[in-house]
Design a protein around this motif. Sequence first.
Motif, PDB file in Angstrom:
ATOM      1  N   LEU A  23      31.160  47.430  45.525  1.00  0.00           N
ATOM      2  CA  LEU A  23      30.055  47.362  44.566  1.00  0.00           C
ATOM      3  C   LEU A  23      28.714  47.269  45.305  1.00  0.00           C
ATOM      4  O   LEU A  23      27.750  47.969  44.962  1.00  0.00           O
ATOM      5  CB  LEU A  23      30.246  46.162  43.627  1.00  0.00           C
ATOM      6  CG  LEU A  23      29.106  45.892  42.640  1.00  0.00           C
ATOM      7  CD1 LEU A  23      28.827  47.112  41.758  1.00  0.00           C
ATOM      8  CD2 LEU A  23      29.416  44.686  41.752  1.00  0.00           C
ATOM      9  N   ARG A  24      28.681  46.420  46.340  1.00  0.00           N
ATOM     10  CA  ARG A  24      27.437  46.260  47.108  1.00  0.00           C
ATOM     11  C   ARG A  24      26.987  47.611  47.661  1.00  0.00           C
ATOM     12  O   ARG A  24      25.819  47.999  47.529  1.00  0.00           O
ATOM     13  CB  ARG A  24      27.657  45.267  48.253  1.00  0.00           C
ATOM     14  CG  ARG A  24      26.399  44.966  49.049  1.00  0.00           C
ATOM     15  CD  ARG A  24      26.672  44.008  50.210  1.00  0.00           C
ATOM     16  NE  ARG A  24      27.388  42.823  49.764  1.00  0.00           N
ATOM     17  CZ  ARG A  24      28.635  42.507  50.121  1.00  0.00           C
ATOM     18  NH1 ARG A  24      29.309  43.292  50.946  1.00  0.00           N
ATOM     19  NH2 ARG A  24      29.206  41.419  49.668  1.00  0.00           N
TER      20      ARG A  24
ATOM     21  N   SER B  52      19.464  41.612  46.760  1.00  0.00           N
ATOM     22  CA  SER B  52      18.932  42.895  47.214  1.00  0.00           C
ATOM     23  C   SER B  52      18.319  43.710  46.084  1.00  0.00           C
ATOM     24  O   SER B  52      17.435  44.522  46.319  1.00  0.00           O
ATOM     25  CB  SER B  52      20.037  43.687  47.925  1.00  0.00           C
ATOM     26  OG  SER B  52      21.148  43.843  47.054  1.00  0.00           O
ATOM     27  N   LEU B  53      18.789  43.510  44.867  1.00  0.00           N
ATOM     28  CA  LEU B  53      18.155  44.194  43.732  1.00  0.00           C
ATOM     29  C   LEU B  53      18.415  43.400  42.451  1.00  0.00           C
ATOM     30  O   LEU B  53      19.317  42.563  42.421  1.00  0.00           O
ATOM     31  CB  LEU B  53      18.649  45.642  43.591  1.00  0.00           C
ATOM     32  CG  LEU B  53      20.101  45.918  43.282  1.00  0.00           C
ATOM     33  CD1 LEU B  53      20.249  47.265  42.610  1.00  0.00           C
ATOM     34  CD2 LEU B  53      20.905  45.929  44.572  1.00  0.00           C
ATOM     35  N   PRO B  54      17.621  43.651  41.420  1.00  0.00           N
ATOM     36  CA  PRO B  54      17.793  42.880  40.182  1.00  0.00           C
ATOM     37  C   PRO B  54      19.144  43.174  39.523  1.00  0.00           C
ATOM     38  O   PRO B  54      19.594  44.319  39.525  1.00  0.00           O
ATOM     39  CB  PRO B  54      16.650  43.374  39.275  1.00  0.00           C
ATOM     40  CG  PRO B  54      15.695  44.069  40.179  1.00  0.00           C
ATOM     41  CD  PRO B  54      16.490  44.596  41.332  1.00  0.00           C
TER      42      PRO B  54
ATOM     43  N   ALA C 247      23.584  49.959  46.506  1.00  0.00           N
ATOM     44  CA  ALA C 247      22.573  49.593  47.509  1.00  0.00           C
ATOM     45  C   ALA C 247      21.249  50.329  47.304  1.00  0.00           C
ATOM     46  O   ALA C 247      20.173  49.747  47.483  1.00  0.00           O
ATOM     47  CB  ALA C 247      23.125  49.850  48.902  1.00  0.00           C
ATOM     48  N   ASP C 248      21.312  51.610  46.895  1.00  0.00           N
ATOM     49  CA  ASP C 248      20.062  52.390  46.788  1.00  0.00           C
ATOM     50  C   ASP C 248      19.579  52.516  45.340  1.00  0.00           C
ATOM     51  O   ASP C 248      18.752  53.359  45.037  1.00  0.00           O
ATOM     52  CB  ASP C 248      20.290  53.782  47.403  1.00  0.00           C
ATOM     53  CG  ASP C 248      21.389  54.554  46.674  1.00  0.00           C
ATOM     54  OD1 ASP C 248      22.178  53.916  45.928  1.00  0.00           O
ATOM     55  OD2 ASP C 248      21.470  55.786  46.848  1.00  0.00           O
TER      56      ASP C 248
ATOM     57  N   ALA D 196      22.277  58.593  40.964  1.00  0.00           N
ATOM     58  CA  ALA D 196      21.775  57.658  39.945  1.00  0.00           C
ATOM     59  C   ALA D 196      20.654  56.778  40.490  1.00  0.00           C
ATOM     60  O   ALA D 196      20.663  56.369  41.649  1.00  0.00           O
ATOM     61  CB  ALA D 196      22.927  56.798  39.436  1.00  0.00           C
ATOM     62  N   ASP D 197      19.686  56.486  39.613  1.00  0.00           N
ATOM     63  CA  ASP D 197      18.631  55.509  39.937  1.00  0.00           C
ATOM     64  C   ASP D 197      19.054  54.106  39.515  1.00  0.00           C
ATOM     65  O   ASP D 197      18.583  53.123  40.068  1.00  0.00           O
ATOM     66  CB  ASP D 197      17.342  55.866  39.184  1.00  0.00           C
ATOM     67  CG  ASP D 197      16.788  57.198  39.643  1.00  0.00           C
ATOM     68  OD1 ASP D 197      16.857  57.467  40.870  1.00  0.00           O
ATOM     69  OD2 ASP D 197      16.317  57.975  38.789  1.00  0.00           O
ATOM     70  N   PHE D 198      19.914  54.059  38.487  1.00  0.00           N
ATOM     71  CA  PHE D 198      20.327  52.762  37.911  1.00  0.00           C
ATOM     72  C   PHE D 198      21.849  52.722  37.823  1.00  0.00           C
ATOM     73  O   PHE D 198      22.477  53.764  37.629  1.00  0.00           O
ATOM     74  CB  PHE D 198      19.729  52.578  36.508  1.00  0.00           C
ATOM     75  CG  PHE D 198      18.285  52.976  36.425  1.00  0.00           C
ATOM     76  CD1 PHE D 198      17.303  52.123  36.910  1.00  0.00           C
ATOM     77  CD2 PHE D 198      17.918  54.208  35.893  1.00  0.00           C
ATOM     78  CE1 PHE D 198      15.971  52.497  36.860  1.00  0.00           C
ATOM     79  CE2 PHE D 198      16.595  54.579  35.840  1.00  0.00           C
ATOM     80  CZ  PHE D 198      15.607  53.738  36.327  1.00  0.00           C
ATOM     81  N   ALA D 199      22.405  51.513  37.953  1.00  0.00           N
ATOM     82  CA  ALA D 199      23.869  51.378  37.901  1.00  0.00           C
ATOM     83  C   ALA D 199      24.287  50.488  36.740  1.00  0.00           C
ATOM     84  O   ALA D 199      23.746  49.389  36.570  1.00  0.00           O
ATOM     85  CB  ALA D 199      24.388  50.793  39.207  1.00  0.00           C
ATOM     86  N   LEU D 200      25.218  50.986  35.950  1.00  0.00           N
ATOM     87  CA  LEU D 200      25.863  50.144  34.942  1.00  0.00           C
ATOM     88  C   LEU D 200      27.159  49.613  35.531  1.00  0.00           C
ATOM     89  O   LEU D 200      27.842  50.326  36.280  1.00  0.00           O
ATOM     90  CB  LEU D 200      26.177  50.949  33.681  1.00  0.00           C
ATOM     91  CG  LEU D 200      24.979  51.499  32.903  1.00  0.00           C
ATOM     92  CD1 LEU D 200      25.469  52.395  31.761  1.00  0.00           C
ATOM     93  CD2 LEU D 200      24.128  50.360  32.345  1.00  0.00           C
ATOM     94  N   VAL D 201      27.482  48.374  35.215  1.00  0.00           N
ATOM     95  CA  VAL D 201      28.753  47.797  35.653  1.00  0.00           C
ATOM     96  C   VAL D 201      29.465  47.238  34.429  1.00  0.00           C
ATOM     97  O   VAL D 201      28.849  46.524  33.616  1.00  0.00           O
ATOM     98  CB  VAL D 201      28.548  46.673  36.697  1.00  0.00           C
ATOM     99  CG1 VAL D 201      29.903  46.118  37.150  1.00  0.00           C
ATOM    100  CG2 VAL D 201      27.769  47.168  37.895  1.00  0.00           C
TER     101      VAL D 201
END
Lengths: 251, 355
Positions: free
Chosen positions: B293-294, B324-326, B298-299, B249-254
């Motif tokens: 989660l971190r 570390s990321l938005p 991370a990527d 994945a490029d993007f993560a949903l939580v």
Amino acid sequence: MPTVKTFKPPKSLSGKEFTYCPGCQHGIVHRLIAEIIDELGIQERTIMVAPVGCSVFAYEFFDVDGTVAAHGRAPAVATGMKRSLKDSVVFTYQGDGDLAAIGTAEIVHAANRGEKITAIFINNAIYGMTGGQMAPTTLLGMKTSTSPYGRAAENDGYPIHVCELLKETGGVAYLERTTVNTPQEIRKTKKALKKAFTAQLEGLGFSLVEVLSTCPTNWGMSPVEATEWLEENMKKEYKVGLFVDKVGDEK
Amino acid sequence: MADKTMVKGNEAMAEAAIRAGCRLYFGYPITPQSEFTEYMAKRLPEVGGSFLQSESEVSAVNMVYGAACTGRRVLTSTSGPGFSLMQEGMSYIAGAELPSVFVNVVRGGPGLGDIQPAQSDYFQATKGGGHGDYHAVVLAPGTIQEAVELVHDAFDIADKYRTPVIILADGMLGQMMEPVVFGEFRNLESLSDHLSWSLTGAKNREPHKVTSFNIDPYELEKMNMRYQEKYKKIIANEILYETSNMEDADFALVGFGTMGRILGSVIRRAREEGIKVGLFRPVTLWPFPYDALREAVADKKFVLDVEMSTGQMIEDVRLAVGDSLPVHFYGRTGGVVPNPDEVLRVLKERIEEVK
């Protein structure tokens, strides 16, 4: 050999030193409860629920399993215990602020359900531990730190009569108001406590003994003056006597 | 192969509690969890248990306190306004270290709010809704099957650590029906007996005292430090989470609970359009899976946290991810459930910003 009777503390008191003020009557009632537990032979299955107030340490003073409930919630805690362990003997020990103000819902509904628990209600018409504030049972005109001009019905309402209120609920098996001001009255209170525990042991329903008590410290009196004040004032407002007794009735 | 039963979430959790060995229930009716109370009223007498409808949630939680003192499994269920009333008792239960299980089928708030699904009791559940330094373990099921399994886990965790455990469900999970495989009935003899501390009558032993009370500040501090040691063990041993589609994945949903399954639909649609997106779903909300989660994100290019609230878990997500990321947020509240279309639209908008 002559028989020598020695005055001994009851087995069901732990021997921990009481934390009560001189002239306070909690100690008398504690002793009577412990004597009854001994006499009924129920120490090994008794669980007590202490309140928030001067008797917050009561769970330490009795040599039985015990806990201390949130303010006013002792009848609910006792209900949970009794519903879990039906053969246990569960009693609450509560003051007037605990039982008749913040815990009104809990005591009324425990009584109305006929919860097979026993409540010992100490009514000294004042909040002791927090330093002498007005209680729901404070008499009209009585000065306390939160009724500095005397309790006024218009602002503060009227002294609440717990026994009169509870006697109308269906689940009550034993209900009596007593004092411990004289040796005779102490003996009467002991009898009432025995009946209250017996009501529970026989599964008849909810039982409560209200003991009119002194608070010399917060009443600002000597212990002797306090007993006189109780006789002359408390007893006029709160009639001593038996309200409900189903013990020994037709089963 | 165990049989699947079609069952409503509230009733499924109630049956799971009975199978987990719970024979004591105290509760007060409140929508959208009333079927839980009704199920217990009918079912507990059949298995020799004890059901009591209390006069209030304040009484219910104190009945739980009393029953838990006796060392037996006990549960109550409620929804937001009732859960608020239980916070005093939860604080006492945490302080007295009493094993007990709470189910909050969350509805829209604050105040009377409404009776539709919400996740806005996250703060209250995870940060200690009552007074004092304490935590309850918080489990957030995403499906009815998972809810059934977590009810079993909840009792085991409660017994193991002598702690309250909360199942944080929501009105959707409580009201919907799904096929469920129930666990076996626990042998009651196999349950923790708690005889070393519980209040059962002091027969052939010294009396036991159960309390959250100590007038000596140094002693009370020691009690608090003991709770903290316990919490450290829970953090080390009990964290649960689920990831899906995260590897490429490029993007993560939580999202947690019901939101997790809605985000599953978002991911399927997004991937059909070639958007590589994955899901991180915390199952324990306390302890929160900060480290997992971190590492999981991370990527990634960003995180989009979606909740049925105005943003509560987002604070823990930000603590985990740091700078570390938005970390973006999307939420609906007041009982409105975000639908996959709108989440997908928000996801695409955020992706546009990155480009």
